[in-house]
Write a protein that holds these residues in place. Structure first.
Motif, PDB file in Angstrom:
ATOM      1  N   SER A 195       0.864  -1.185   0.000  1.00 56.54           N
ATOM      2  CA  SER A 195       0.000   0.000   0.000  1.00 56.54           C
ATOM      3  C   SER A 195       0.900   1.235   0.000  1.00 56.54           C
ATOM      4  N   ASP A 196       0.722   2.107  -0.985  1.00 58.03           N
ATOM      5  CA  ASP A 196       1.602   3.278  -1.105  1.00 58.03           C
ATOM      6  C   ASP A 196       1.664   4.110   0.175  1.00 58.03           C
ATOM      7  N   SER A 197       0.524   4.403   0.771  1.00 53.99           N
ATOM      8  CA  SER A 197       0.520   5.275   1.952  1.00 53.99           C
ATOM      9  C   SER A 197       1.135   4.589   3.174  1.00 53.99           C
ATOM     10  N   HIS A 198       0.864   3.300   3.339  1.00 54.01           N
ATOM     11  CA  HIS A 198       1.443   2.571   4.470  1.00 54.01           C
ATOM     12  C   HIS A 198       2.951   2.373   4.296  1.00 54.01           C
ATOM     13  N   ARG A 199       3.356   2.079   3.056  1.00 52.06           N
ATOM     14  CA  ARG A 199       4.784   1.918   2.765  1.00 52.06           C
ATOM     15  C   ARG A 199       5.517   3.239   3.007  1.00 52.06           C
ATOM     16  N   ALA A 200       4.893   4.364   2.650  1.00 53.83           N
ATOM     17  CA  ALA A 200       5.518   5.675   2.885  1.00 53.83           C
ATOM     18  C   ALA A 200       5.784   5.886   4.374  1.00 53.83           C
ATOM     19  N   THR A 201       4.885   5.420   5.213  1.00 56.55           N
ATOM     20  CA  THR A 201       5.105   5.527   6.659  1.00 56.55           C
ATOM     21  C   THR A 201       6.270   4.632   7.076  1.00 56.55           C
ATOM     22  N   ILE A 202       6.272   3.395   6.625  1.00 57.74           N
ATOM     23  CA  ILE A 202       7.350   2.455   6.966  1.00 57.74           C
ATOM     24  C   ILE A 202       8.706   2.988   6.513  1.00 57.74           C
ATOM     25  N   GLU A 203       8.732   3.621   5.347  1.00 54.66           N
ATOM     26  CA  GLU A 203       9.984   4.107   4.778  1.00 54.66           C
ATOM     27  C   GLU A 203      10.260   5.566   5.146  1.00 54.66           C
ATOM     28  N   GLY A 204       9.463   6.125   6.019  1.00 56.36           N
ATOM     29  CA  GLY A 204       9.575   7.539   6.366  1.00 56.36           C
ATOM     30  C   GLY A 204      10.781   7.881   7.213  1.00 56.36           C
ATOM     31  N   ASP A 205      10.940   9.175   7.427  1.00 60.93           N
ATOM     32  CA  ASP A 205      12.050   9.732   8.203  1.00 60.93           C
ATOM     33  C   ASP A 205      11.722   9.642   9.689  1.00 60.93           C
ATOM     34  N   PHE A 206      11.909   8.455  10.251  1.00 64.30           N
ATOM     35  CA  PHE A 206      11.605   8.200  11.657  1.00 64.30           C
ATOM     36  C   PHE A 206      12.830   7.610  12.351  1.00 64.30           C
ATOM     37  N   THR A 207      12.819   7.663  13.684  1.00 61.87           N
ATOM     38  CA  THR A 207      13.922   7.124  14.475  1.00 61.87           C
ATOM     39  C   THR A 207      13.498   5.951  15.349  1.00 61.87           C
ATOM     40  N   ASP A 208      12.233   5.930  15.754  1.00 64.70           N
ATOM     41  CA  ASP A 208      11.739   4.935  16.704  1.00 64.70           C
ATOM     42  C   ASP A 208      10.371   4.422  16.251  1.00 64.70           C
ATOM     43  N   PHE A 209      10.021   3.246  16.732  1.00 65.57           N
ATOM     44  CA  PHE A 209       8.700   2.694  16.450  1.00 65.57           C
ATOM     45  C   PHE A 209       8.385   1.596  17.435  1.00 65.57           C
ATOM     46  N   ASP A 210       7.122   1.211  17.456  1.00 64.80           N
ATOM     47  CA  ASP A 210       6.725   0.008  18.178  1.00 64.80           C
ATOM     48  C   ASP A 210       5.332  -0.374  17.710  1.00 64.80           C
ATOM     49  N   ILE A 211       4.885  -1.506  18.179  1.00 64.41           N
ATOM     50  CA  ILE A 211       3.612  -2.046  17.696  1.00 64.41           C
ATOM     51  C   ILE A 211       2.848  -2.707  18.821  1.00 64.41           C
ATOM     52  N   SER A 212       1.550  -2.722  18.656  1.00 65.65           N
ATOM     53  CA  SER A 212       0.674  -3.509  19.514  1.00 65.65           C
ATOM     54  C   SER A 212      -0.163  -4.393  18.602  1.00 65.65           C
ATOM     55  N   ALA A 213      -0.169  -5.677  18.892  1.00 60.13           N
ATOM     56  CA  ALA A 213      -1.003  -6.641  18.177  1.00 60.13           C
ATOM     57  C   ALA A 213      -1.826  -7.372  19.229  1.00 60.13           C
ATOM     58  N   GLU A 214      -3.129  -7.270  19.116  1.00 59.36           N
ATOM     59  CA  GLU A 214      -4.032  -7.895  20.092  1.00 59.36           C
ATOM     60  C   GLU A 214      -5.139  -8.624  19.350  1.00 59.36           C
ATOM     61  N   GLN A 215      -5.653  -9.674  19.968  1.00 55.53           N
ATOM     62  CA  GLN A 215      -6.753 -10.436  19.389  1.00 55.53           C
ATOM     63  C   GLN A 215      -8.055 -10.111  20.103  1.00 55.53           C
ATOM     64  N   ASN A 216      -9.130 -10.041  19.304  1.00 57.58           N
ATOM     65  CA  ASN A 216     -10.454  -9.859  19.905  1.00 57.58           C
ATOM     66  C   ASN A 216     -10.988 -11.217  20.379  1.00 57.58           C
ATOM     67  N   ALA A 217     -12.195 -11.233  20.902  1.00 58.67           N
ATOM     68  CA  ALA A 217     -12.779 -12.460  21.450  1.00 58.67           C
ATOM     69  C   ALA A 217     -12.925 -13.564  20.396  1.00 58.67           C
ATOM     70  N   GLN A 218     -13.027 -13.185  19.122  1.00 50.87           N
ATOM     71  CA  GLN A 218     -13.146 -14.166  18.043  1.00 50.87           C
ATOM     72  C   GLN A 218     -11.781 -14.591  17.487  1.00 50.87           C
ATOM     73  N   GLY A 219     -10.710 -14.074  18.062  1.00 53.41           N
ATOM     74  CA  GLY A 219      -9.373 -14.452  17.624  1.00 53.41           C
ATOM     75  C   GLY A 219      -8.827 -13.644  16.460  1.00 53.41           C
ATOM     76  N   LYS A 220      -9.513 -12.589  16.041  1.00 52.19           N
ATOM     77  CA  LYS A 220      -9.036 -11.737  14.947  1.00 52.19           C
ATOM     78  C   LYS A 220      -8.022 -10.733  15.493  1.00 52.19           C
ATOM     79  N   TRP A 221      -6.936 -10.551  14.766  1.00 52.57           N
ATOM     80  CA  TRP A 221      -5.864  -9.651  15.189  1.00 52.57           C
ATOM     81  C   TRP A 221      -6.163  -8.214  14.785  1.00 52.57           C
ATOM     82  N   TYR A 222      -5.840  -7.292  15.667  1.00 58.44           N
ATOM     83  CA  TYR A 222      -5.861  -5.847  15.420  1.00 58.44           C
ATOM     84  C   TYR A 222      -4.440  -5.349  15.654  1.00 58.44           C
ATOM     85  N   TYR A 223      -3.997  -4.402  14.812  1.00 57.57           N
ATOM     86  CA  TYR A 223      -2.632  -3.916  14.884  1.00 57.57           C
ATOM     87  C   TYR A 223      -2.586  -2.390  14.889  1.00 57.57           C
ATOM     88  N   THR A 224      -1.723  -1.839  15.721  1.00 56.49           N
ATOM     89  CA  THR A 224      -1.387  -0.413  15.683  1.00 56.49           C
ATOM     90  C   THR A 224       0.132  -0.322  15.694  1.00 56.49           C
TER      91      THR A 224
END
Length: 164
Positions: free
Chosen positions: A129-158
């Motif tokens: 995805s162009d917009s998501h890739r631009a964020t990944i390839e952006g001018d940043f120094t730090d990052f982190d992620i949260s991946a959690e599952q809902n009650a049905q086992g589906k993953w959500y990511y930030t």
């Protein structure tokens, strides 16, 4: 002629109706960002961070550093998305302000996702995805992620990126 007399009255009514928005209450997430709540990293989260850094290195960019405050803020948003059952960037301004204040961020961006079952699948979707890739390839120094599952086992990511 009558129209010209009612225009100022309509303008005043419109002005007052727009200013009432400033008193609206914000969703629960806004008041619950807790920068001290750092969940232990899951394997899928570590894999995502590694894959993103591998991608950055493969195109000549520097790898990003994990940051616990970012993880806390990301976790708060992932938890919120699960609670409201919606993938969104709701209240991004609050996450950004929190990271500016507590992590000395001068620039903040994020990618969110839902229902991908592996680190490879979510990272590939973001890179394709162009917009998501631009964020990944952006001018940043730090990052982190949260991946959690809902009650049905589906993953959500930030996945949040900052520049200090």
């Amino acid at each position: 002629m009558k129209v010209f007399k009612t225009l100022p009255l309509l303008a005043i009514v419109a002005l007052f109706s727009f200013t009432s928005c400033s008193t609206e209450s914000f969703p629960e997430e806004v008041s619950t960002i807790n920068i001290n709540n750092v969940p232990q990293a899951k394997v899928i989260e570590l894999e995502i961070l590694e894959l993103i850094n591998e991608h950055r290195i493969s195109i000549g960019l520097t790898p990003l550093v994990n940051h616990n405050i970012i993880k806390s803020v990301a976790f708060t948003h992932t938890d919120y998305m699960i609670e409201v059952d919606n993938v969104s960037h709701d209240n991004f301004f609050q996450r950004k302000a929190s990271l500016q204040q507590h992590a000395s961020a001068s620039k903040v961006s994020e990618n969110v996702a839902f229902a991908f079952n592996s680190a490879e699948s979510v990272v590939n979707a973001w890179i394709n995805s162009d917009s998501h890739r631009a964020t990944i390839e952006g001018d940043f120094t730090d990052f982190d992620i949260s991946a959690e599952q809902n009650a049905q086992g589906k993953w959500y990511y930030t996945n949040i990126f900052i520049k200090r």
